[in-house]
Design an enzyme around this catalytic site. Structure first.
Site, mmCIF file in Angstrom:
data_model
loop_
_atom_site.group_PDB
_atom_site.id
_atom_site.type_symbol
_atom_site.label_atom_id
_atom_site.label_comp_id
_atom_site.label_asym_id
_atom_site.label_seq_id
_atom_site.Cartn_x
_atom_site.Cartn_y
_atom_site.Cartn_z
ATOM 1 N N LYS A 195 2.036 -0.835 -2.068
ATOM 2 C CA LYS A 195 1.838 0.157 -3.128
ATOM 3 C C LYS A 195 1.838 -0.574 -4.455
ATOM 4 C CE LYS A 195 3.808 4.262 -5.250
ATOM 5 N NZ LYS A 195 4.749 5.370 -5.125
ATOM 6 N N LYS A 248 -2.083 1.630 -1.084
ATOM 7 C CA LYS A 248 -2.225 2.639 -2.130
ATOM 8 C C LYS A 248 -2.299 1.988 -3.485
ATOM 9 C CE LYS A 248 0.401 6.242 -4.320
ATOM 10 N NZ LYS A 248 1.692 6.802 -4.518
HETATM 11 C C1 PBG Z 1 6.222 8.621 -5.733
HETATM 12 C C2 PBG Z 1 4.744 8.684 -5.536
HETATM 13 C C3 PBG Z 1 3.714 8.495 -6.474
HETATM 14 C C4 PBG Z 1 2.516 8.775 -5.799
HETATM 15 C C5 PBG Z 1 2.853 9.077 -4.487
HETATM 16 N N1 PBG Z 1 4.225 9.000 -4.341
HETATM 17 C C6 PBG Z 1 3.759 8.196 -7.923
HETATM 18 C C7 PBG Z 1 4.232 6.903 -8.421
HETATM 19 O O1 PBG Z 1 4.622 5.998 -7.691
HETATM 20 O O2 PBG Z 1 4.275 6.783 -9.642
HETATM 21 C C8 PBG Z 1 1.153 8.756 -6.414
HETATM 22 C C9 PBG Z 1 0.109 9.572 -5.711
HETATM 23 C C10 PBG Z 1 -1.115 9.831 -6.509
HETATM 24 O O3 PBG Z 1 -1.338 9.295 -7.605
HETATM 25 O O4 PBG Z 1 -1.917 10.640 -6.026
HETATM 26 N N2 PBG Z 1 6.738 7.367 -5.975
#
Ligand code: PBG
Length: 324
Positions: A195, A248
């Site tokens: 991520k 992601k």
């Molecule tokens: C929580 C999380 C996030 C997303 C999914 N789980 C936000 C982040 O890490 O700031 C983002 C999903 C999206 O942008 O559609 N940590």
């Protein structure tokens, strides 16, 4: 294979030939629909930067879950906006927390729909970070204990799978051990393994009301410049017990999806994130692109790169298209 013996255009001449040799198809079985749940009743707040997406109260969420199921989409991933945020993210692991209530309600109304719960503290902390904070530093080991508690309470409420998205080190192991101790060894973990610290999450933070109140997420989410590190992260999560690994965002990281699929050969999920959705919707609203065509091309490219599962705000729209 040389011209004129080989003429690639022969098999492009009509849709019959094209469909015979088509290598990749996206089906409704590949899709997971993300949903945002908040307290109240009869609430259906449009999310400004994500046209077609809403913050829903539990009663509205049930209707949505039914619609998702009717469209043939196998599952949803839930994000919660709690009643109250605090320093230690209490509502993240409370038995009557917003997610726990939402999970119970969907399980009752739509039992066959897979419920995946996002496991992270940022929606529940007053400071908006994904872990506990001390003197401006995001703590690792105390955070993973809370994440394990959060995962356990979500599973007790009926979640079919948990998806840790916090990027703390060792959280998959902590969650796996806790679930196993409590006789939930059959519940899989889909880890947000690679991520990235991405600007593409902007609209999500509006939807989940979770922007960090100081600093950014770069001390725990990955540097977009790195790809070998993604491989190490995935290897670590698999060793710790992840069943599905996620990359992601998806679109700006297709090379990572491909590498992960080729190197590990395990089920790979890709999150087509909020900013990717917003870009397509925004340009389509301006009449600059054909939104439907671009959606299909985007999802196809993510699948072609190697994703088995796509988490996408387009899930319902794509399912409707596929049903035609
Ligand atoms: C929580 C999380 C996030 C997303 C999914 N789980 C936000 C982040 O890490 O700031 C983002 C999903 C999206 O942008 O559609 N940590």
């Amino acid at each position: 294979m040389r011209f004129p013996l080989y003429r690639p255009r022969r098999l492009r001449a009509n849709e019959g030939f094209r469909s015979l040799i088509r290598e990749t198809t996206v089906t409704v079985d590949d899709l997971i629909y993300p949903l945002f749940v908040r307290p109240g009743s009869g609430v259906r707040n449009p999310i400004r930067s994500m046209p077609g997406c809403y913050q829903l109260s539990v009663d509205e969420l049930i209707k949505e879950a039914n619609e998702v199921k009717a469209l043939g989409i196998p599952g949803v991933i839930l994000f919660g906006i709690p009643e109250k945020k605090d320093e230690v993210a209490s509502e993240a692991y409370a038995d009557d927390g917003i997610i726990q209530r939402a999970v119970r309600a969907i399980k009752e109304s739509t039992p066959e729909l897979l419920i995946i719960t996002d496991c992270c503290l940022c929606e529940y902390t007053s400071h908006g970070h994904c872990g506990l904070v001390k003197d401006g530093v995001i703590l690792n080991d105390p955070t993973i204990e809370l994440l394990a508690r959060q995962a356990l309470s979500q599973v007790r409420a009926g979640a079919d799978m948990v998806a840790p998205s916090d990027m703390m080190d060792g959280r998959v192991k902590a969650i796996r051990e806790t679930l196993d101790q409590e006789d939930y060894s059959h519940i899989p973990i889909m880890s947000y393994s690679a991520k990235y610290a991405s600007a593409f999450y902007g609209p999500f933070r509006e939807a989940a009301e979770s922007p960090p109140q100081f600093g950014d997420r770069r001390s725990y989410q990955m540097d977009p410049a790195n790809s070998d590190e993604a491989i190490r992260e995935v290897a670590l999560d698999l060793e710790e017990g992840a069943d599905i690994v996620m990359v992601k965002p998806a679109l700006a990281y297709l090379d990572i999806i491909y590498r992960v699929k080729v190197e590990f050969g395990v089920p790979v999920a890709a999150y087509n994130v909020s900013g990717e959705y917003a870009m397509v919707k925004g340009a389509a609203q301006l009449g600059w692109i054909d939104g439907g065509e671009v959606m299909r091309e985007v999802l196809l490219s993510i699948k072609r790169a190697g994703a088995d599962i796509i988490l996408t705000y387009f899930a319902k729209e794509m399912a409707r298209f596929l049903a035609k």
